[in-house]
Design an enzyme around this catalytic site. Structure first.
Site, PDB file in Angstrom:
ATOM      1  N   SER A 176       0.832  -1.197   0.000  1.00 63.44           N
ATOM      2  CA  SER A 176       0.000   0.000   0.000  1.00 63.44           C
ATOM      3  C   SER A 176       0.879   1.264   0.000  1.00 63.44           C
ATOM      4  O   SER A 176       1.717   1.427  -0.880  1.00 63.44           O
ATOM      5  CB  SER A 176      -0.962  -0.038   1.195  1.00 63.44           C
ATOM      6  OG  SER A 176      -1.995   0.907   1.038  1.00 63.44           O
ATOM      7  N   ASP A 274      -9.502  -5.240  -4.957  1.00 62.39           N
ATOM      8  CA  ASP A 274      -8.982  -3.978  -4.415  1.00 62.39           C
ATOM      9  C   ASP A 274      -9.432  -2.816  -5.289  1.00 62.39           C
ATOM     10  O   ASP A 274      -9.388  -2.907  -6.522  1.00 62.39           O
ATOM     11  CB  ASP A 274      -7.452  -4.064  -4.379  1.00 62.39           C
ATOM     12  CG  ASP A 274      -6.778  -2.918  -3.655  1.00 62.39           C
ATOM     13  OD1 ASP A 274      -7.468  -1.989  -3.205  1.00 62.39           O
ATOM     14  OD2 ASP A 274      -5.542  -2.974  -3.531  1.00 62.39           O
ATOM     15  N   HIS A 304      -7.795  -5.438  -0.534  1.00 62.75           N
ATOM     16  CA  HIS A 304      -6.629  -4.679  -0.091  1.00 62.75           C
ATOM     17  C   HIS A 304      -6.159  -5.154   1.287  1.00 62.75           C
ATOM     18  O   HIS A 304      -6.961  -5.360   2.197  1.00 62.75           O
ATOM     19  CB  HIS A 304      -6.981  -3.190  -0.032  1.00 62.75           C
ATOM     20  CG  HIS A 304      -5.801  -2.288   0.083  1.00 62.75           C
ATOM     21  ND1 HIS A 304      -5.004  -1.977  -0.987  1.00 62.75           N
ATOM     22  CD2 HIS A 304      -5.267  -1.633   1.152  1.00 62.75           C
ATOM     23  CE1 HIS A 304      -4.047  -1.160  -0.603  1.00 62.75           C
ATOM     24  NE2 HIS A 304      -4.179  -0.946   0.698  1.00 62.75           N
TER      25      HIS A 304
END
Length: 332
Positions: A176, A274, A304
């Site tokens: 991320s 995601d 995610h």
């Protein structure tokens, strides 16, 4: 002990009353609350844990100070039974640049498992967070960490972990926002040798919405919603910048030359469910069109941050597959 408990309770009551009179200007429920006067609160939604690990993992964990003046530190994971010197994976945690820690239990468990399965040394960097330290502070901390690492073979401190580290085999990784940091640190380390980049669900954005950002259905309490993403960018970008700033959208303007990454193998791990899926696919396509060597891994049926936050059987299967991909990438 009773007096201390009463003191802590009183402090909490005072803090709560003070918070009630402040004006909240940004908030992601359960993660961060920013007040107009600059005060920032980060509830302990994920517990921070010490360095202890189960003996059967065969990994030793310790915290290391990198820069005491800016409070940069890292948590190291070193396999006990190594055959010679092992590669080093420098890892940056996620959290939208605004939350997260190398001591969060979810990262502690994931990286200890990764070090055990891959037989590599991992250094999990605890960098400065926004909004107190907006970008590029996290990039600067990553660069400082790499420069500090490059000095270790020449120091006389004889660090216990350095004796097991192959400093000619260094990889940058993150998930991320941490993957965004790894990418931007690599761009800034042109004179230094990095052997590869591992970008897990890299957090990038842009003013124009992608299809997955607009239409990907997310379960309740998803690790990343579009509203949360926008808030993270407002809090972390330099003052006055929008989501087409190069830190957020490296494809919006070709102001950052990516030729420096041409020699680097790059793995991009994408989660099928995601909201960042299309943006991650676009990143791969753009890098490949520039001539970069890209290995694209699609993690089917998961969202995610599944590798640290989801304990379902499907997620655990995908974590095992992800670790296998990373291991193969590093061992080439």
């Amino acid at each position: 002990m009773a007096a201390m408990t009463q003191y802590q309770t009183l402090n909490h009551q005072i803090s709560t009353k003070e918070s009630q009179h402040r004006v909240v200007i940004e908030e992601i429920d359960g993660l961060i609350r920013v007040y107009k006067d600059g005060h920032v609160e980060r509830p302990q939604i994920v517990p921070s844990v010490a360095c202890s690990l189960a003996p059967e993992l065969g990994v030793t964990c310790r915290d290391i100070v990198i820069d005491k003046y800016t409070n940069i530190w890292a948590r190291s994971y070193v396999p006990n039974d190594t055959q010679g010197k092992v590669p080093l994976l420098v890892y940056f945690h996620g959290g939208g640049f605004c939350v997260g820690s190398a001591s969060w239990s979810c990262y502690h468990e994931f990286l200890a498992n990764l070090a055990s399965k891959m037989n590599c040394l991992i250094l999990s960097v605890n960098y400065r967070l926004a909004p107190e330290n907006p970008l590029p502070a996290a990039y600067d901390d990553g660069v400082k960490t790499l420069l500090w690492l490059r000095q270790q073979p020449f120091n006389n401190s004889n660090e216990w972990w350095a004796n097991k580290c192959n400093f000619s085999r260094i990889f940058l990784a993150g998930d991320s926002a941490g993957a965004n940091i790894a990418y931007n640190v690599a761009l800034r380390l042109r004179p230094l040798d990095i052997n590869g980049l591992i970008l897990i669900q890299p957090f990038f954005g842009g003013e124009a919405r992608t299809h997955s950002e607009k239409y990907m259905a997310q379960p309740p309490r998803s690790a990343l919603t579009l509203a949360a993403s926008d808030t993270y960018w407002r809090l972390s970008l330099p003052t006055g910048a929008n989501r087409d700033h190069p830190c957020c959208n490296p494809m919006a303007k070709r102001v950052v030359k990516r030729e420096e990454l041409l020699h680097l193998p790059i793995m991009v791990c994408i989660s099928e469910m995601d909201i960042l899926k299309d943006r991650n696919l676009d990143l791969c396509a753009n890098l490949e069109s520039d001539g970069h060597r890209i290995e694209q891994v699609m993690c089917k049926g998961v969202g995610h941050a599944f590798q640290i936050l989801n304990k379902s059987p499907l997620s655990q299967t995908r974590v095992h597959e992800l670790i296998c991909h990373i291991k193969n990438f590093i061992s080439r």
